[in-house]
Design a protein around this motif. Structure first.
Motif, PDB file in Angstrom:
ATOM      1  N   SER A   1      -3.319  -4.877  -1.803  1.00 36.10           N
ATOM      2  CA  SER A   1      -3.029  -3.513  -1.349  1.00 36.10           C
ATOM      3  C   SER A   1      -4.316  -2.717  -1.190  1.00 36.10           C
ATOM      4  O   SER A   1      -4.491  -1.977  -0.216  1.00 36.10           O
ATOM      5  CB  SER A   1      -2.115  -2.799  -2.349  1.00 36.10           C
ATOM      6  OG  SER A   1      -0.879  -3.449  -2.468  1.00 36.10           O
TER       7      SER A   1
ATOM      8  N   GLY B   1       0.776  -1.236   0.000  1.00 36.82           N
ATOM      9  CA  GLY B   1       0.000   0.000   0.000  1.00 36.82           C
ATOM     10  C   GLY B   1       0.801   1.276   0.000  1.00 36.82           C
ATOM     11  O   GLY B   1       0.247   2.333   0.317  1.00 36.82           O
TER      12      GLY B   1
ATOM     13  N   THR C   1      -5.520  -1.359   2.508  1.00 43.12           N
ATOM     14  CA  THR C   1      -5.588   0.086   2.744  1.00 43.12           C
ATOM     15  C   THR C   1      -7.021   0.565   2.952  1.00 43.12           C
ATOM     16  O   THR C   1      -7.240   1.577   3.622  1.00 43.12           O
ATOM     17  CB  THR C   1      -4.926   0.857   1.582  1.00 43.12           C
ATOM     18  OG1 THR C   1      -5.462   0.411   0.326  1.00 43.12           O
ATOM     19  CG2 THR C   1      -3.424   0.622   1.577  1.00 43.12           C
TER      20      THR C   1
ATOM     21  N   LEU D   1      -6.468   4.342  -3.850  1.00 44.66           N
ATOM     22  CA  LEU D   1      -5.771   3.177  -3.340  1.00 44.66           C
ATOM     23  C   LEU D   1      -4.970   2.512  -4.458  1.00 44.66           C
ATOM     24  O   LEU D   1      -5.274   2.673  -5.646  1.00 44.66           O
ATOM     25  CB  LEU D   1      -6.779   2.185  -2.756  1.00 44.66           C
ATOM     26  CG  LEU D   1      -7.780   2.752  -1.742  1.00 44.66           C
ATOM     27  CD1 LEU D   1      -8.685   1.637  -1.219  1.00 44.66           C
ATOM     28  CD2 LEU D   1      -7.063   3.452  -0.599  1.00 44.66           C
TER      29      LEU D   1
ATOM     30  N   THR E   1      -0.587   4.721  -1.473  1.00 47.64           N
ATOM     31  CA  THR E   1      -1.923   5.164  -1.042  1.00 47.64           C
ATOM     32  C   THR E   1      -1.983   6.682  -0.945  1.00 47.64           C
ATOM     33  O   THR E   1      -1.080   7.321  -0.396  1.00 47.64           O
ATOM     34  CB  THR E   1      -2.270   4.549   0.320  1.00 47.64           C
ATOM     35  OG1 THR E   1      -2.243   3.134   0.213  1.00 47.64           O
ATOM     36  CG2 THR E   1      -3.649   4.994   0.783  1.00 47.64           C
TER      37      THR E   1
END
Length: 683
Positions: A576, A545, A580, A570, A548
């Motif tokens: 991921s 992530g 997130t 995201l 992000t």
């Protein structure tokens, strides 16, 4: 202020950024040092009209700067011409002045930054550890100086004599008039460069006015990568109009910790909105915004708590004997005749007592004596009880809940068990004030993305959209209304149109993909440059992530008022995106819904096997948490944790919070887990 050429007096403000000085102003010496430079080196062109001290807090720095820079625009008098800040430009954890100032700038001034660094580097190589920024907000020039008095004086002296010219242009002076006579005249008036008339001038002249020779191939601006910002100076997205060859080669956004990212989400997510909602099944999951009091007594009448016989108890309490059954009282509503001493009335559980009745005898304490002629009703009953007291087996008015009692408090969430709904209904409450739950928009991006349900085989490079249905399901499971905005192509116009539509119809928008460094990663540029949004962070030190992104965008609501709406962009990899969502999006949804505490529940767990660690970043590993025979919680990995591996989320009910490290965490180690679902039993 006059814009005439000779020596206008300019207004300056000094902002000291120091938590220590904010707590004890007597510890600050930078303010006096900066004032001394204005007085001794400013040529009589400056007056320091304002000064302030704030702690090392981004919001406090920005608030004070905007108070000084935005007043002219808001019609509140003259804004200052120059703001100098001191402190917070180094590498310390709390040094956030560049990150606070950069988003406020409407125009960057990299030349001033270069001038300050060059002057300091001539004194010490450690000047390269400073991270100054400079630029213009509205009509005010802003520069950031080091916190040490010596460093602040060196940096300000390096640029001070050029700043009157910059400030005059910033407030709208006639550029043609200002530049008449060329650079030589400007240098003479500012007493700098080859045309200077005092001892600060350089004795050597390079034979050209501008210092940017165009007569040879290595002149400035020719060849090499053209990068317009530095990551530490100006965290802004790529400009797609410049083309792929001039995009950033590394992210311009600082790498934040997960904790810092969560702080920014909490700071910039809008507060919950209060609405009235009818009591019913749609209320489940809502959080009360006001205390709720009972509108009625429960019970509203004197009621029997057993099946038996209502009686009028004599003074001696002796109820033994045979009594005629004069009436029947059921739970169904109706009028009952008054009961006299010596008479009894058959009564069912929950039924109202006849007027005059003072107690209820359980049916188990009686014997049937005779029936009516039609053999359908009891005629006489023998009661076997003595020492009977008034009030036995009776539920008095308001004995459960009295009218006006507090039954539910502000901040309580209506659960799925039905208990709160039943309580509200029982006390006559038909409508309550709750925090409105936000509506969510979900959007996938990318030319390679196709609908997951599209029949046929995939062509080379195509990817089925797994993120959109996954995120929609995750949000709906949490009780939120979700609108599906489909797939946007990797074209600025398409992405902007999809985002504008989503922002009009929802409160929070979730996108996936398009947040990395590729030439077609357009989320950040579209948010900043097309929608006028603010990106509060664009990278997080975590796995998975890292790219992000969290942003807010100003939007007009149905009433024409400007409000702030949230966008979470995201990563495109499935694991991921889901990690997130739970780690970052869910706390924002909770805040907008009035739910507290924010985010997933944290519990301690014991690792059931060795867990490898990432060498550089803390990791949120997908795991299955179950309860063991001894009552402890045990965590087992779901397998390979690659961010693109969809299977890593299968069966996962928790995210394990693992630190970075070179060696695996051993079996039996205790770590924190964030619960995404119900805990399982391993028994």
């Amino acid at each position: 202020m006059s814009l005439s050429r000779p020596g206008p007096v300019l207004r300056a403000a000094i902002l000291i950024v120091s938590t220590t000085a904010a707590q004890d102003p007597s510890t600050d010496s930078a303010d006096a040092a900066v004032r001394d430079v204005f007085e001794t080196d400013g040529g009589g062109q400056w007056t320091v009209t304002d000064s302030a001290i704030v702690g090392d807090v981004v919001a406090h720095i920005q608030r004070q700067i905007m108070l000084w820079t935005d007043s002219r625009r808001e019609g509140e008098g003259d804004a200052v011409n120059l703001i100098v800040t001191t402190g917070g430009t180094g590498f310390a954890v709390a040094d956030d002045t560049p990150e606070a100032v950069s988003p406020l700038l409407h125009k960057d001034a990299p030349g001033l930054v270069h001038g300050m660094l060059a002057a300091s580097l001539a004194v010490t190589p450690f000047a390269m550890m400073s991270r100054p920024v400079a630029g213009i907000r509205n009509q005010t020039v802003i520069i950031t100086l080091p916190g040490s008095p010596k460093g602040a004086k060196e940096n300000l002296r390096a640029v001070l004599r050029t700043l009157p010219h910059a400030c005059l242009q910033a407030v709208g002076a006639n550029s043609r008039a200002l530049h008449s006579g060329g650079v030589r005249r400007l240098e003479q008036e500012a007493r700098v460069g080859s045309g200077a008339v005092d001892g600060h001038a350089h004795a050597h002249h390079h034979g050209h006015d501008h210092g940017h020779s165009h007569g040879h191939g290595h002149g400035h601006g020719h060849g090499g990568l053209v990068r317009h910002t530095k990551p530490s100076e100006n965290p802004k997205s790529n400009d797609p109009s410049l083309g792929p060859s001039r995009r950033h080669r590394e992210s311009p956004y600082p790498m934040l910790s997960v904790e810092k990212a969560l702080e920014l989400i909490k700071e910039h997510t809008p507060a919950p909105e209060i609405v009235a909602e009818r009591v019913g099944s749609a209320l489940v999951g809502a959080v009360l915004a006001r205390d709720v009091k009972a509108r009625e007594n429960v019970p509203a009448f004197r009621a029997s708590i057993v099946d038996g016989y209502a009686v009028v108890v004599p003074r001696d309490g002796d109820m033994k004997g045979v009594f005629p059954v004069t009436s029947v009282s059921h739970a169904a509503p109706g009028e009952a005749a008054a009961l006299k001493e010596g008479e009894i009335a058959r009564i069912t559980t929950g039924a109202p007592l006849p007027p005059g009745a003072t107690s209820v005898i359980m049916v188990e304490d009686t014997v049937l004596v005779s029936m009516t002629d039609d053999d359908k009703e009891e005629k006489e009953i023998e009661i076997l009880a003595d020492n009977v007291k008034e009030g036995e087996n009776i539920r008095e008015v308001g004995s459960d809940i009295r009218q006006g009692d507090l039954i539910l408090g502000k901040g309580e969430q209506v659960s799925t068990s039905g208990g709160e709904i039943g309580l509200l209904a029982a006390t006559g409450v038909a409508e309550v004030q709750v925090y409105r739950r936000p509506t969510i928009g979900v959007l996938s991006t990318g030319d390679e993305i196709v609908e997951s349900s599209r029949p046929g085989d995939l062509r080379l490079g195509e990817v089925r959209d797994t993120n959109r249905p996954t995120l929609i399901s995750a949000a709906e499971e949490r009780g939120y209304e979700v609108i599906d905005f489909g797939i946007a192509s990797d074209k600025s116009g398409s992405l902007e149109e999809h985002l504008r539509q989503a922002l009009r119809q929802t409160d929070l928008v979730i996108t996936t993909g398009g947040v990395s460094m590729g030439e077609l990663d357009l989320l950040k540029p579209t948010i900043e440059r097309s929608l006028g949004g603010t990106i509060h962070f664009g990278r997080v030190a975590m796995k998975p992530g890292k790219p992000t992104t969290f942003a807010t965008v100003p939007v007009k609501d149905n009433a024409g008022e400007r409000v702030s709406k949230v966008i979470f962009s995201l990563p495109g990899n499935p694991a991921s995106a889901l990690v997130t969502f739970h780690l970052f999006v869910l706390p924002a949804l909770h805040q907008m819904s009035g739910i507290s505490p924010l985010g997933l529940t944290r519990v301690p767990v014991t690792l059931s096997h060795d867990f490898p660690l990432d060498k550089a970043r803390p990791e949120y590993q997908r795991a299955i948490v179950s309860i063991t025979k001894d009552g402890t919680l045990s965590a087992t990995s779901t397998g390979g944790q690659r961010s693109s591996k969809v299977g890593s989320m299968k069966g996962a009910n928790a995210l394990l919070c693992l630190p970075s490290g070179l060696e695996p965490l051993q079996k039996g180690t205790k770590v924190e887990a964030l619960l995404m679902g119900d805990i399982r039993s391993s028994l």
